[in-house]
Design a protein around this motif. Structure first.
Motif, PDB file in Angstrom:
ATOM      1  N   MET A 171     -99.685  24.529   2.774  1.00 16.81           N
ATOM      2  CA  MET A 171     -98.643  25.546   2.828  1.00 16.81           C
ATOM      3  C   MET A 171     -99.204  26.943   2.538  1.00 16.81           C
ATOM      4  N   SER A 172    -100.175  27.011   1.630  1.00 17.65           N
ATOM      5  CA  SER A 172    -100.736  28.313   1.263  1.00 17.65           C
ATOM      6  C   SER A 172    -101.393  28.993   2.456  1.00 17.65           C
ATOM      7  N   ALA A 173    -102.000  28.186   3.338  1.00 19.51           N
ATOM      8  CA  ALA A 173    -102.632  28.756   4.526  1.00 19.51           C
ATOM      9  C   ALA A 173    -101.600  29.401   5.443  1.00 19.51           C
ATOM     10  N   ILE A 174    -100.434  28.770   5.564  1.00 21.48           N
ATOM     11  CA  ILE A 174     -99.367  29.321   6.405  1.00 21.48           C
ATOM     12  C   ILE A 174     -98.812  30.593   5.782  1.00 21.48           C
ATOM     13  N   ILE A 175     -98.665  30.614   4.458  1.00 16.17           N
ATOM     14  CA  ILE A 175     -98.170  31.809   3.772  1.00 16.17           C
ATOM     15  C   ILE A 175     -99.123  32.976   3.999  1.00 16.17           C
ATOM     16  N   LYS A 176    -100.441  32.725   3.820  1.00 14.50           N
ATOM     17  CA  LYS A 176    -101.428  33.785   4.023  1.00 14.50           C
ATOM     18  C   LYS A 176    -101.436  34.250   5.475  1.00 14.50           C
ATOM     19  N   ARG A 177    -101.314  33.293   6.391  1.00 16.68           N
ATOM     20  CA  ARG A 177    -101.296  33.631   7.815  1.00 16.68           C
ATOM     21  C   ARG A 177    -100.081  34.481   8.157  1.00 16.68           C
ATOM     22  N   MET A 188     -88.142  37.633  13.337  1.00 16.17           N
ATOM     23  CA  MET A 188     -87.954  37.378  14.769  1.00 16.17           C
ATOM     24  C   MET A 188     -89.160  36.696  15.416  1.00 16.17           C
ATOM     25  N   LYS A 189     -90.358  36.950  14.898  1.00 20.45           N
ATOM     26  CA  LYS A 189     -91.558  36.367  15.507  1.00 20.45           C
ATOM     27  C   LYS A 189     -92.031  35.106  14.796  1.00 20.45           C
ATOM     28  N   SER A 190     -91.388  34.764  13.688  1.00 15.57           N
ATOM     29  CA  SER A 190     -91.877  33.658  12.861  1.00 15.57           C
ATOM     30  C   SER A 190     -92.081  32.376  13.657  1.00 15.57           C
ATOM     31  N   PHE A 191     -91.054  31.965  14.410  1.00  8.90           N
ATOM     32  CA  PHE A 191     -91.164  30.764  15.234  1.00  8.90           C
ATOM     33  C   PHE A 191     -91.088  31.072  16.726  1.00  8.90           C
ATOM     34  N   LEU A 208     -99.108  23.796  14.844  1.00 11.97           N
ATOM     35  CA  LEU A 208     -98.378  23.642  13.589  1.00 11.97           C
ATOM     36  C   LEU A 208     -97.762  22.260  13.469  1.00 11.97           C
ATOM     37  N   LEU A 209     -97.221  21.771  14.599  1.00 14.91           N
ATOM     38  CA  LEU A 209     -96.552  20.469  14.584  1.00 14.91           C
ATOM     39  C   LEU A 209     -97.532  19.319  14.363  1.00 14.91           C
ATOM     40  N   THR A 210     -98.785  19.521  14.763  1.00 17.39           N
ATOM     41  CA  THR A 210     -99.792  18.469  14.608  1.00 17.39           C
ATOM     42  C   THR A 210    -100.692  18.693  13.390  1.00 17.39           C
ATOM     43  N   ALA A 211    -100.413  19.767  12.635  1.00 20.34           N
ATOM     44  CA  ALA A 211    -101.211  20.056  11.442  1.00 20.34           C
ATOM     45  C   ALA A 211    -100.923  19.010  10.362  1.00 20.34           C
ATOM     46  N   PRO A 212    -101.899  18.786   9.463  1.00 18.60           N
ATOM     47  CA  PRO A 212    -101.721  17.765   8.406  1.00 18.60           C
ATOM     48  C   PRO A 212    -100.810  18.233   7.271  1.00 18.60           C
ATOM     49  N   ILE A 213     -99.666  18.767   7.621  1.00 15.60           N
ATOM     50  CA  ILE A 213     -98.668  19.170   6.640  1.00 15.60           C
ATOM     51  C   ILE A 213     -97.309  18.705   7.140  1.00 15.60           C
ATOM     52  N   SER A 214     -96.364  18.601   6.239  1.00 20.59           N
ATOM     53  CA  SER A 214     -95.024  18.189   6.638  1.00 20.59           C
ATOM     54  C   SER A 214     -94.295  19.353   7.283  1.00 20.59           C
ATOM     55  N   LEU A 215     -93.250  19.041   8.024  1.00 21.08           N
ATOM     56  CA  LEU A 215     -92.443  20.085   8.648  1.00 21.08           C
ATOM     57  C   LEU A 215     -91.793  20.963   7.578  1.00 21.08           C
ATOM     58  N   LYS A 268     -93.470  29.640   6.124  1.00 23.95           N
ATOM     59  CA  LYS A 268     -92.929  30.794   6.848  1.00 23.95           C
ATOM     60  C   LYS A 268     -91.904  31.534   5.985  1.00 23.95           C
ATOM     61  N   PHE A 269     -91.050  30.756   5.321  1.00 20.05           N
ATOM     62  CA  PHE A 269     -90.001  31.347   4.490  1.00 20.05           C
ATOM     63  C   PHE A 269     -90.599  32.142   3.330  1.00 20.05           C
TER      64      PHE A 269
END
Length: 234
Positions: A1-7, A65-68, A80-87, A94-95
């Motif tokens: 999750m931290s990688a997505i937050i930083k991204r 607006m660009k998040s997803f 993202l859907l195939t990444a080793p993290i849960s939905l 993102k939130f």
């Protein structure tokens, strides 16, 4: 999750969006602070917070607006859907990224409170409670806008629909006055962002209001997760 937050945070500040959102937020909050506090020689920030509600309703769609929508348009959502993290972790990443940007925006109110404290004795209970209310309200709004972004591939459509949702939220109080039924009026008042924020602006940390905003955020985050669950299995 931290990688997505930083991204997510880097995407805001590697483009102009993050700086535009901060500049607009700081500009209007500064205008309201100058008018209601300095011009009228008031130590209360309540009017500043109240007027910033409309600004937040228009700014948050620019953040989400660009998040997803952009991920879907560029087909990077597959990664993202195939990444080793849960939905859930994906959506929460993102939130949290969007919420951190919103938190940075609201940090300016601490500066205003300190300025007032240098010349008068501010009502810290009102300031702190209102800041908590603004953060809770912003979190609920971000969750709603993320859900809208997850429903489309177009940033423009996501922004327009999110602004429309924001306007509806803002107009709920007016709609309650037009309702002929007490039941409808009570329902509208119960879901009104303005009504649920008002207690905070009086320095009242009301548990039902806290639960309301957290529930709205949780509900729309759940809806967003469900959107991607359907997409993953379709």
């Amino acid at each position: 999750m931290s990688a997505i937050i930083k991204r997510e945070l880097s995407s805001y500040f590697n483009s102009a969006i993050g700086f535009i959102v901060l500049a607009v937020f700081y500009f209007f909050s500064g205008v309201f602070f100058n008018f209601y506090c300095i011009y009228y020689n008031s130590s209360s920030l309540s009017a500043v917070f109240s007027n910033m509600l409309m600004i937040v309703l228009f700014l948050m769609p620019l953040v989400t607006m660009k998040s997803f929508a952009e991920e879907k348009r560029q087909k990077t959502d597959q990664a993202l859907l195939t990444a080793p993290i849960s939905l859930f972790e994906m959506v929460m990443g993102k939130f949290i990224g969007a919420f951190i940007l919103y938190l940075i925006c609201n940090a300016i109110f601490v500066v205003y409170a300190l300025i007032i404290a240098a010349f008068a004795t501010p009502d810290w209970a009102v300031i702190i409670c209102t800041m908590i209310g603004m953060l809770l309200m912003g979190g609920a709004l971000i969750a709603i806008d993320l859900f809208i972004s997850a429903m489309t591939e177009s940033q423009v459509i996501a922004a327009v629909l999110s602004i429309g949702a924001g306007l509806l939220i803002y107009m709920l109080d007016s709609l309650s006055s037009l309702a002929n039924s007490d039941i409808v009026t009570n329902i509208i008042n119960a879901i009104s962002f303005n009504k649920n924020l008002s207690n905070f602006t009086y320095g009242i940390l009301s548990l039902p209001n806290v639960i309301y905003f957290i529930s709205v955020a949780a509900l729309f985050l759940f809806f967003t997760v469900r959107v991607f669950e359907r997409r993953r299995w379709s």
